[in-house]
Design a protein around this motif. Structure first.
Motif, PDB file in Angstrom:
ATOM      1  N   GLU A 194       1.379  -0.941   0.402  1.00  0.00           N
ATOM      2  CA  GLU A 194      -0.095   0.051  -0.064  1.00  0.00           C
ATOM      3  C   GLU A 194       1.192   1.329   0.024  1.00  0.00           C
ATOM      4  OE1 GLU A 194      -3.001  -1.263  -0.470  1.00  0.00           O
ATOM      5  OE2 GLU A 194      -3.120  -3.572   0.063  1.00  0.00           O
ATOM      6  N   LEU A 195       2.334   1.101  -0.018  1.00  0.00           N
ATOM      7  CA  LEU A 195       3.294   2.403  -0.459  1.00  0.00           C
ATOM      8  C   LEU A 195       3.561   2.610  -1.567  1.00  0.00           C
ATOM      9  CD1 LEU A 195       5.154   1.050   3.220  1.00  0.00           C
ATOM     10  CD2 LEU A 195       3.532   2.579   3.310  1.00  0.00           C
ATOM     11  N   SER A 196       4.100   3.794  -0.934  1.00  0.00           N
ATOM     12  CA  SER A 196       5.034   4.321  -2.664  1.00  0.00           C
ATOM     13  C   SER A 196       6.199   3.538  -2.890  1.00  0.00           C
ATOM     14  CB  SER A 196       5.677   6.066  -2.490  1.00  0.00           C
ATOM     15  OG  SER A 196       6.575   5.824  -0.877  1.00  0.00           O
ATOM     16  N   ASN A 197       5.989   3.430  -3.949  1.00  0.00           N
ATOM     17  CA  ASN A 197       7.597   3.673  -4.934  1.00  0.00           C
ATOM     18  C   ASN A 197       8.747   2.947  -3.565  1.00  0.00           C
ATOM     19  OD1 ASN A 197       6.328   1.842  -6.786  1.00  0.00           O
ATOM     20  ND2 ASN A 197       7.053   3.359  -8.248  1.00  0.00           N
ATOM     21  N   PHE A 198       9.413   3.877  -3.404  1.00  0.00           N
ATOM     22  CA  PHE A 198      10.139   4.527  -2.468  1.00  0.00           C
ATOM     23  C   PHE A 198      10.558   4.077  -1.088  1.00  0.00           C
ATOM     24  CE2 PHE A 198      12.130   7.110   1.032  1.00  0.00           C
ATOM     25  CZ  PHE A 198      13.531   7.638   0.634  1.00  0.00           C
ATOM     26  N   ASP A 199       9.041   3.787  -0.039  1.00  0.00           N
ATOM     27  CA  ASP A 199       8.702   3.018   1.472  1.00  0.00           C
ATOM     28  C   ASP A 199       8.307   1.350   1.003  1.00  0.00           C
ATOM     29  OD1 ASP A 199       8.105   6.063   2.798  1.00  0.00           O
ATOM     30  OD2 ASP A 199       6.791   6.037   2.887  1.00  0.00           O
ATOM     31  N   ARG A 200       8.380   1.811  -0.245  1.00  0.00           N
ATOM     32  CA  ARG A 200       7.885  -0.782   0.072  1.00  0.00           C
ATOM     33  C   ARG A 200       9.756  -0.353  -0.537  1.00  0.00           C
ATOM     34  NH1 ARG A 200       7.721  -3.636  -4.953  1.00  0.00           N
ATOM     35  NH2 ARG A 200       6.310  -5.660  -4.502  1.00  0.00           N
ATOM     36  N   LYS A 201      10.258  -0.127  -1.233  1.00  0.00           N
ATOM     37  CA  LYS A 201      11.812  -0.606  -1.802  1.00  0.00           C
ATOM     38  C   LYS A 201      12.406  -0.358  -0.079  1.00  0.00           C
ATOM     39  CE  LYS A 201      16.026   0.506  -4.325  1.00  0.00           C
ATOM     40  NZ  LYS A 201      16.683   0.353  -3.231  1.00  0.00           N
ATOM     41  N   MET A 202      12.126   0.448   0.406  1.00  0.00           N
ATOM     42  CA  MET A 202      12.894   0.488   2.171  1.00  0.00           C
ATOM     43  C   MET A 202      12.517  -1.124   2.724  1.00  0.00           C
ATOM     44  SD  MET A 202      12.545   0.807   5.839  1.00  0.00           S
ATOM     45  CE  MET A 202      10.705   1.364   5.537  1.00  0.00           C
ATOM     46  N   ILE A 203      11.482  -1.065   2.644  1.00  0.00           N
ATOM     47  CA  ILE A 203      11.254  -2.324   3.351  1.00  0.00           C
ATOM     48  C   ILE A 203      11.246  -3.568   2.899  1.00  0.00           C
ATOM     49  CG2 ILE A 203       9.204  -3.711   3.521  1.00  0.00           C
ATOM     50  CD1 ILE A 203       7.132  -1.196   4.714  1.00  0.00           C
ATOM     51  N   ILE A 204      11.534  -3.994   0.948  1.00  0.00           N
ATOM     52  CA  ILE A 204      11.957  -4.892   0.518  1.00  0.00           C
ATOM     53  C   ILE A 204      13.583  -5.027   0.455  1.00  0.00           C
ATOM     54  CG2 ILE A 204      12.352  -6.231  -1.474  1.00  0.00           C
ATOM     55  CD1 ILE A 204       9.526  -5.666  -1.208  1.00  0.00           C
ATOM     56  N   ASP A 205      14.590  -3.977   0.743  1.00  0.00           N
ATOM     57  CA  ASP A 205      15.683  -3.905   1.075  1.00  0.00           C
ATOM     58  C   ASP A 205      15.883  -4.226   1.818  1.00  0.00           C
ATOM     59  OD1 ASP A 205      16.024  -3.442  -1.930  1.00  0.00           O
ATOM     60  OD2 ASP A 205      16.338  -1.152  -0.576  1.00  0.00           O
ATOM     61  N   LYS A 206      15.444  -3.961   3.170  1.00  0.00           N
ATOM     62  CA  LYS A 206      15.386  -4.302   4.207  1.00  0.00           C
ATOM     63  C   LYS A 206      15.671  -5.769   4.820  1.00  0.00           C
ATOM     64  CE  LYS A 206      16.188  -3.992   9.878  1.00  0.00           C
ATOM     65  NZ  LYS A 206      15.900  -1.856  10.593  1.00  0.00           N
ATOM     66  N   VAL A 207      13.955  -6.438   4.605  1.00  0.00           N
ATOM     67  CA  VAL A 207      14.326  -8.180   4.457  1.00  0.00           C
ATOM     68  C   VAL A 207      15.295  -9.117   3.384  1.00  0.00           C
ATOM     69  CG1 VAL A 207      11.855  -9.881   4.149  1.00  0.00           C
ATOM     70  CG2 VAL A 207      11.385  -7.972   5.015  1.00  0.00           C
ATOM     71  N   LEU A 208      15.198  -8.153   2.316  1.00  0.00           N
ATOM     72  CA  LEU A 208      16.507  -8.761   1.958  1.00  0.00           C
ATOM     73  C   LEU A 208      18.023  -9.142   2.607  1.00  0.00           C
ATOM     74  CD1 LEU A 208      15.374  -7.501  -1.906  1.00  0.00           C
ATOM     75  CD2 LEU A 208      15.843  -9.793  -1.400  1.00  0.00           C
ATOM     76  N   GLU A 209      18.053  -7.633   2.951  1.00  0.00           N
ATOM     77  CA  GLU A 209      19.082  -8.326   3.537  1.00  0.00           C
ATOM     78  C   GLU A 209      19.399  -9.032   4.737  1.00  0.00           C
ATOM     79  OE1 GLU A 209      21.167  -4.887   7.578  1.00  0.00           O
ATOM     80  OE2 GLU A 209      19.501  -4.088   5.854  1.00  0.00           O
ATOM     81  N   HIS A 210      17.782  -9.265   5.711  1.00  0.00           N
ATOM     82  CA  HIS A 210      17.866 -10.367   6.450  1.00  0.00           C
ATOM     83  C   HIS A 210      17.945 -11.716   6.293  1.00  0.00           C
ATOM     84  CE1 HIS A 210      18.761  -7.750  10.142  1.00  0.00           C
ATOM     85  NE2 HIS A 210      18.269  -6.485   9.032  1.00  0.00           N
ATOM     86  N   LEU A 211      17.597 -11.237   4.426  1.00  0.00           N
ATOM     87  CA  LEU A 211      16.846 -13.267   4.415  1.00  0.00           C
ATOM     88  C   LEU A 211      17.422 -14.374   4.800  1.00  0.00           C
ATOM     89  CD1 LEU A 211      16.100 -12.599   0.793  1.00  0.00           C
ATOM     90  CD2 LEU A 211      14.388 -13.059   2.263  1.00  0.00           C
ATOM     91  N   PRO A 212      19.061 -13.694   5.062  1.00  0.00           N
ATOM     92  CA  PRO A 212      19.710 -15.275   5.611  1.00  0.00           C
ATOM     93  C   PRO A 212      19.052 -15.593   6.863  1.00  0.00           C
ATOM     94  CG  PRO A 212      21.418 -13.453   5.046  1.00  0.00           C
ATOM     95  CD  PRO A 212      19.900 -13.229   4.859  1.00  0.00           C
ATOM     96  N   GLU A 213      18.793 -14.849   8.150  1.00  0.00           N
ATOM     97  CA  GLU A 213      18.038 -14.811   9.623  1.00  0.00           C
ATOM     98  C   GLU A 213      17.107 -15.916   9.523  1.00  0.00           C
ATOM     99  OE1 GLU A 213      19.016 -11.255  10.002  1.00  0.00           O
ATOM    100  OE2 GLU A 213      20.648 -12.489   8.823  1.00  0.00           O
ATOM    101  N   LEU A 214      16.555 -14.880   8.697  1.00  0.00           N
ATOM    102  CA  LEU A 214      15.169 -15.017   8.843  1.00  0.00           C
ATOM    103  C   LEU A 214      13.978 -16.486   7.966  1.00  0.00           C
ATOM    104  CD1 LEU A 214      12.075 -13.717   9.771  1.00  0.00           C
ATOM    105  CD2 LEU A 214      12.991 -12.867   6.778  1.00  0.00           C
ATOM    106  N   VAL A 215      14.676 -16.756   7.032  1.00  0.00           N
ATOM    107  CA  VAL A 215      14.335 -18.010   6.401  1.00  0.00           C
ATOM    108  C   VAL A 215      14.946 -19.169   6.964  1.00  0.00           C
ATOM    109  CG1 VAL A 215      13.449 -18.783   4.136  1.00  0.00           C
ATOM    110  CG2 VAL A 215      13.438 -16.605   4.639  1.00  0.00           C
TER     111      VAL A 215
END
Length: 310
Positions: A194-215
């Motif tokens: 539901e967010l703008s591309n800029f704010d959405r990218k922040m969330i996506i990038d942070k999840v990508l960064e934490h994938l190794p310990e998250l998944v």
């Protein structure tokens, strides 16, 4: 690469039609046959209370009849998939509930009320009166970030100041996290839609960064409760698919193998309490998980054939 056979698909459908709740049956027909949105909404309406919120055991792990923000988030996930507009009565009623159930003083929704302790429930849904929350609320974004997304989605029905304040709080909270929790992550990914591309990218990038310990990427981990690759990369167009491609494809093979002889998929968790009530909740979960896995396999073209919705 494995694919769900015609017979296995039929077995799953037969299980759902015989044992599933009307909600999952209507959703199956909508996604795989000629079912309508109206049938899904009629089945969903059973779970909506007079205050506009949802309860009535829509979430099988807590057997509350009264409304809760957490149960109402489950309904909004369905509304979102159906692309309901803000003029639909069920949306308007549910939005009224969200606005009236928000705790201004605490700055959050209470995922479930204290009355959850009076009904059968999983231990992680037990209400701690001292902390005024259940275990899952240790991560603020669950469900606050997700519910904020629905205020943004239906902004014509939401006070602008409240919605903007919650959006900014949600983003600030996520940016400040050193570690991210599985359920909070899923809530933030729903908000990201539901967010703008800029704010959405922040969330996506942070999840990508934490994938190794998250998944959990190893097959031996998947029999235990945790985030499997397909939960974050739930279709081939997901931004998390390519980084997890090998694990996702292996996870899909694993899911196909996990279908039981009755045609269903079973939960990989137990309550460990309420021994007379858990079997019924487990039966409901079997229907929910069977539908979920069929949708997942369909999105990755892992079903040999099925009746395409007209």
């Amino acid at each position: 690469m494995k694919r769900l056979s015609d017979q296995s698909f039929k077995d799953a459908r037969d299980f759902l039609m015989k044992n599933g709740r009307d909600l999952e049956k209507s959703l199956f027909r909508y996604y795989f046959e000629d079912g309508s949105k109206e049938d899904v909404l009629q089945a969903s309406k059973v779970y909506q209370n007079e205050d506009g919120g949802f309860g009535n055991k829509i979430e099988p792990d807590f057997q509350l009849e009264i409304s809760s923000p957490m149960a109402t988030s489950n309904a909004f996930q369905i509304f979102k998939e159906l692309e309901l507009s803000d003029d639909h009565p069920m949306i308007r009623e549910a939005m009224t509930y969200l606005l009236t159930s928000y705790d201004d003083e605490k700055g959050r929704w209470h995922a479930v009320p204290a009355e959850v302790n009076d009904v059968p429930h999983a231990p992680w849904w037990h209400y701690d009166h001292e902390k005024e929350q259940v275990m899952v609320e240790a991560a603020w974004g669950n469900p606050n970030a997700e519910l904020t997304g629905y205020l943004l989605r239906y902004k014509q029905l939401s006070p602008e100041e409240m919605t903007e304040n919650l959006k900014e709080r949600s983003l600030t909270h996520f940016q400040a996290l050193d570690a991210i929790d599985m359920h909070e992550t899923l809530c933030y990914l729903r908000l990201a839609d539901e967010l703008s591309n800029f704010d959405r990218k922040m969330i996506i990038d942070k999840v990508l960064e934490h994938l190794p310990e998250l998944v959990d990427t190893k097959p031996e981990q998947w029999s235990h409760y945790g985030m499997q690759p397909v939960q974050v990369a739930h279709n081939p167009s997901s931004p998390f698919y390519e980084p997890l491609k090998y694990s996702v494809e292996e996870n899909l093979d694993y899911i196909i193998d996990q279908q039981d002889g009755d045609g269903a998929w079973h939960p990989n968790w137990e309550w460990g309490q309420y021994e007379y009530d858990w079997p019924k909740a487990k039966a409901d979960w079997k229907g929910i998980l069977t539908l979920k896995n069929l949708k997942l396999l369909k999105s990755f073209d892992r079903i040999e054939s099925y009746t395409v919705k007209s």
